[in-house]
Design a protein around this motif. Structure first.
Motif, PDB file in Angstrom:
ATOM      1  N   GLU A  40      43.534  36.243  39.620  1.00  0.00           N
ATOM      2  CA  GLU A  40      42.789  36.885  40.703  1.00  0.00           C
ATOM      3  C   GLU A  40      42.737  35.898  41.854  1.00  0.00           C
ATOM      4  OE1 GLU A  40      41.670  39.914  40.856  1.00  0.00           O
ATOM      5  OE2 GLU A  40      42.181  40.486  38.817  1.00  0.00           O
ATOM      6  N   ALA A  41      43.346  36.271  42.971  1.00  0.00           N
ATOM      7  CA  ALA A  41      43.436  35.344  44.099  1.00  0.00           C
ATOM      8  C   ALA A  41      43.372  36.116  45.413  1.00  0.00           C
ATOM      9  CB  ALA A  41      44.723  34.536  44.027  1.00  0.00           C
ATOM     10  N   PRO A  42      42.175  36.452  45.876  1.00  0.00           N
ATOM     11  CA  PRO A  42      42.062  37.123  47.172  1.00  0.00           C
ATOM     12  C   PRO A  42      42.679  36.262  48.280  1.00  0.00           C
ATOM     13  CG  PRO A  42      39.955  37.104  46.016  1.00  0.00           C
ATOM     14  CD  PRO A  42      40.868  36.193  45.257  1.00  0.00           C
ATOM     15  N   LEU A  43      43.226  36.912  49.299  1.00  0.00           N
ATOM     16  CA  LEU A  43      43.764  36.156  50.429  1.00  0.00           C
ATOM     17  C   LEU A  43      42.671  35.277  51.026  1.00  0.00           C
ATOM     18  CD1 LEU A  43      45.944  38.813  52.293  1.00  0.00           C
ATOM     19  CD2 LEU A  43      46.747  36.837  50.986  1.00  0.00           C
ATOM     20  N   ARG A  44      43.043  34.068  51.382  1.00  0.00           N
ATOM     21  CA  ARG A  44      42.044  33.158  51.921  1.00  0.00           C
ATOM     22  C   ARG A  44      41.575  33.630  53.292  1.00  0.00           C
ATOM     23  NH1 ARG A  44      45.971  27.928  52.571  1.00  0.00           N
ATOM     24  NH2 ARG A  44      47.490  28.809  53.995  1.00  0.00           N
ATOM     25  N   THR A  45      40.339  33.290  53.601  1.00  0.00           N
ATOM     26  CA  THR A  45      39.795  33.613  54.915  1.00  0.00           C
ATOM     27  C   THR A  45      39.867  32.375  55.802  1.00  0.00           C
ATOM     28  OG1 THR A  45      37.530  33.024  54.241  1.00  0.00           O
ATOM     29  CG2 THR A  45      38.229  35.315  53.948  1.00  0.00           C
TER      30      THR A  45
END
Length: 310
Positions: A40-45
């Motif tokens: 699980e790796a949401p795009l970085r902000t």
């Protein structure tokens, strides 16, 4: 609740330097997880600061007991203030209870994680390295030289910097530490002319590596410095020669990797030519490119190893 462990920059650097092969193995696990979707790796902000950017990166590998969030600031003007251009922290959490387990120096974690990932990719695609060219003279250039010397034992490492004095300074440091012959090049073209592995470790806003600078091959190019759409190190002409780009995080590269975005815009690559490096196997093309933008999955795998929380 368990007391949170504080892991300093010097501790991270000492542990990494003593265990590079294991760290590269941990990085390889993260690349396979990214390629297979077992994470699980949401795009970085990216939050704009007054004169820089604050990056927020969470991630967790499937089956791993821990999760990680890294906060990193990137402030290009900081060296003029006598401060590093990147600073930050990473927090390792227990995936079951949510307890914060460890607080790690984020800059040092990035310093050792990025070259471990690059080494894992080059090992996957090429198996080894004989003559390494390092383009850049900052933190990533320094640590990439260390990792490649320890893992691949190349005969020669050549350093080139856009600021020659900085390149010579790095060469002086590396000569006291590494086993390979360390040379300073007068230009990037000179540095890469005979290299079988080229490591681009700069914050360049305009691509500097062109296809006509490379020898007859095979040559592996790893571009690790550019992390926004407006940054690039490798020109479309090089991608046109490779006809494919191996990447660490495919989705993130389409959003963040200026090298990839520009190559697609120039019709040097199509979306289908951008493939994950995890599990890719050996590539015998004359030119092979690995592009990384970094991922919290990579941070999580390396931090978990460093903290004994696999």
């Amino acid at each position: 609740m368990r007391p949170m462990k504080i892991v300093s920059a010097s501790e991270i650097e000492e542990m990494a330097s003593a265990h590079w092969p294991d760290l590269v193995d941990a990085a390889q696990r993260s690349l396979v997880a990214l390629a297979s979707g077992q994470c699980e790796a949401p795009l970085r902000t990216a939050l704009p600061l007054i004169s820089g950017t604050l990056l927020t990166m969470p991630g967790r590998l499937t089956g791993m007991r821990t999760a990680l969030v890294k906060l990193i600031s990137v402030v290009p003007k900081n060296p003029a203030r006598g401060m590093p251009n990147t600073q930050g922290v990473a927090v390792l959490f227990d995936g079951e209870t949510g307890e914060p387990l460890s607080l790690l120096d984020g800059r040092a974690l990035t310093a050792v994680r990025t070259p471990a990932v690059t080494a894992a990719a080059v090992r996957e695609l090429a198996g080894g390295a004989t003559h390494v060219a390092v383009v850049g003279s900052g933190m990533q250039a320094e640590w990439h030289a260390r990792v490649f010397d320890a893992v691949f034992h190349p005969r020669r490492i050549t350093v080139a910097s856009r600021v020659p004095a900085h390149g010579h300074r790095l060469v002086d440091v590396l000569r006291t530490e590494l086993q390979a012959e360390i040379l300073a090049a007068n230009s990037i073209r000179e540095a890469v002319a005979h290299a079988d592995v080229i490591l681009c470790c700069t914050s360049a806003s305009q691509a500097f590596l062109e296809a006509d600078m490379l020898h007859g091959g095979p040559v592996k190019v790893a571009a690790v410095g550019a992390f926004t759409p407006d940054m690039a190190e490798v020109a479309p002409s090089v991608f046109r020669e490779s006809r494919k780009a191996y990447v660490d995080d495919r989705d993130a590269c389409f959003h963040e990797a200026g090298d990839i975005i520009q190559a697609i815009a120039d019709s040097a690559l199509s979306d289908g030519d951008v493939v994950p490096v995890g599990g890719a196997g050996t590539d015998n093309q004359r030119v092979t490119i690995f592009k990384s933008v970094g991922s919290a999955i990579e941070d999580a795998a390396v931090a978990s190893y460093l903290c004994g929380s696999n």
